[in-house]
Design an enzyme around this catalytic site. Structure first.
Site, PDB file in Angstrom:
ATOM      1  N   ASP A  18       0.591  -1.335   0.107  1.00  9.99           N
ATOM      2  CA  ASP A  18       0.089  -0.083   0.138  1.00  9.99           C
ATOM      3  C   ASP A  18       0.860   1.388  -0.156  1.00  9.99           C
ATOM      4  O   ASP A  18       0.605   1.929  -0.976  1.00  9.99           O
ATOM      5  CB  ASP A  18      -0.789   0.007   1.214  1.00  9.99           C
ATOM      6  CG  ASP A  18      -1.934  -1.080   1.149  1.00  9.99           C
ATOM      7  OD1 ASP A  18      -2.326  -1.472   0.013  1.00  9.99           O
ATOM      8  OD2 ASP A  18      -2.448  -1.617   2.249  1.00  9.99           O
ATOM      9  N   ARG A  98      -0.948   1.159  16.382  1.00  4.63           N
ATOM     10  CA  ARG A  98      -1.281   1.861  15.549  1.00  4.63           C
ATOM     11  C   ARG A  98      -1.378   3.176  16.310  1.00  4.63           C
ATOM     12  O   ARG A  98      -0.801   4.122  15.831  1.00  4.63           O
ATOM     13  CB  ARG A  98      -2.652   1.842  14.827  1.00  4.63           C
ATOM     14  CG  ARG A  98      -2.534   0.645  13.966  1.00  4.63           C
ATOM     15  CD  ARG A  98      -1.682   0.695  12.900  1.00  4.63           C
ATOM     16  NE  ARG A  98      -1.769  -0.306  11.887  1.00  4.63           N
ATOM     17  CZ  ARG A  98      -0.838  -0.974  11.551  1.00  4.63           C
ATOM     18  NH1 ARG A  98       0.350  -0.809  12.322  1.00  4.63           N
ATOM     19  NH2 ARG A  98      -0.720  -1.822  10.647  1.00  4.63           N
TER      20      ARG A  98
END
Length: 407
Positions: A18, A98
């Site tokens: 990505d 995250r």
């Protein structure tokens, strides 16, 4: 901010599929803006090799590779483990990484005077929420770019085609195109044959599992380990004082070779859909197990039960990207109070995917052999009669009322 006003973008960069194609895509679609790649090292090891060179070659002006491993372990993993937080069997390996990475991303964006922050999370997943809630908490005015919610690319196959057309080097191909996330706590596998819930994961296929082996292939002899905790924090392994990070890394080796910590689940994503994943968390599984065993003798019944109930809320907050919230911080304060007496030693036997209790000791143990014994003790068993009468009084009264009303 309009596209025309965006001159400098900080990109959350992993070097994976990505984010590799996002660098040329940003330059094509945002007026040849400057792209600064930022990679947070949370223990992905070999995935960091050549990252800076690759980012520059694909169009980034510079690349930060930040060592976040100590921060990740001490301020995210350990607080979550102490809480006993588990989301549908999942030990939250991607979830608590995250916010750690995103906070560091914001720090660099502010330092560099960036106009926007970009991430490579899909519009189907949880990570987009985790990144963006953290960005909103620390840089509420910052523009956020999420290419998966803008571009025309529809699949990982089309991403590979885009990479090939733009000469972006990749370590994957169409045959090994699992979606993976790796850090020092876990490795996740999604996509390909796993999208059919009727397919058994290929645990015995060479190269599928990376942090360990299938229980079938684990040694025939058990491995004994001893973990020591101080106020809920792991401080020693097999008598050797170590940092929490060092203990996790060592447990990954021990657990991996014994087939520990492999799960195959269909989880409920935040966005509403169900998703199947295979997770490897060898060291984490051992740490959770040992910590739970120690708590079983150190916490009183009501504190333990309330903590278990709140652990579900804690896990949902972490999974849903709500780490930097008052509620999560308040729950951590509660957890820290419960951990004041969670000090002691736990012995486990690791054998072909199993973690077997082999002994637990604590100076704060609430277990009394003298009271609990089936042998002679000072416990007055006649006391139970009065207790049962009082405990059962509501039932007795209800029975009397029912009998009277039936007449």
């Amino acid at each position: 901010m309009s596209k025309e006003g965006i001159k400098k973008v900080v990109l959350a960069y992993s070097g994976g599929l990505d984010t590799s194609i996002i660098i040329p895509w940003l330059k094509e679609n945002y007026n040849n803006c400057e792209v600064i790649a930022v990679s947070g090292n949370v223990g992905q090891a070999d995935e960091l090799e050549g990252l800076e060179e690759k980012a520059i070659k694909t169009g980034a002006s510079k690349c930060y590779v930040l060592d976040l491993t100590d921060d990740y372990v001490d301020n995210y993993i350990i607080p979550t483990m102490k809480a006993g937080a588990v989301y549908e069997e999942y030990l939250l390996g991607t979830s608590h990484a995250r916010p750690c990475i995103a906070k560091a991303l914001v720090d660099i964006a502010i330092k560099e005077g960036a106009d926007a922050i970009c991430h490579g999370c899909t519009g189907k997943g949880n990570d987009q929420v985790r990144f963006e809630l953290t960005i909103k908490r620390f840089a509420p005015e910052m523009t956020i770019i999420a290419p998966w919610r803008e571009w025309d690319i529809k699949s990982r196959e089309e991403e590979i085609e885009y990479a090939e057309a733009h000469n972006v080097p990749l370590k994957i191909n169409r045959e090994t195109n699992y979606s993976k996330d790796k850090n020092l706590w876990h490795l996740s596998h999604e996509g390909m044959d796993l999208e059919d819930t009727g397919n058994e994961p290929m645990y015995e296929k060479p190269g599928f599992l990376e942090m360990g082996v299938s229980p079938i292939m684990a040694p025939d002899a058990p491995t004994y380990i001893e973990l020591e905790f101080e106020q809920g924090i792991p401080v020693a392994l097999d008598g050797k004082k170590m940092s929490a990070k060092e203990i996790i890394l060592a447990l990954n080796e021990l657990g991996g070779k014994n087939g520990i910590g492999i799960i195959d689940i269909v989880e409920n994503r935040l966005v509403g859909m169900k998703c199947r994943g295979v997770y490897e968390t060898p060291g984490g599984a051992i740490l959770y197990k040992a910590h739970s065993v120690l708590e079983s003798i150190c916490l009183d019944k009501y504190t333990l039960h309330e903590k278990q109930r709140l652990s579900v809320t804690f896990a949902e907050l972490v999974y849903n990207g709500q780490w930097f919230t008052t509620l999560r911080e308040s729950l951590s304060a509660f957890v820290d109070k419960t951990q004041e007496t969670v000090t002691g030693k736990v012995r486990l036997k690791l054998y072909k995917g199993n973690m077997i209790n082999a002994g637990v000791w604590s100076p704060y143990t609430l277990y009394s052999e003298e009271i609990a014994t089936f042998g002679e003790s000072d416990y007055n068993q006649k006391d139970a009669e009065g207790f049962i009468n009082l405990f059962g009084l509501p039932l007795t009264v209800q029975a009397m009322v029912d009998k009277r009303n039936k007449k």
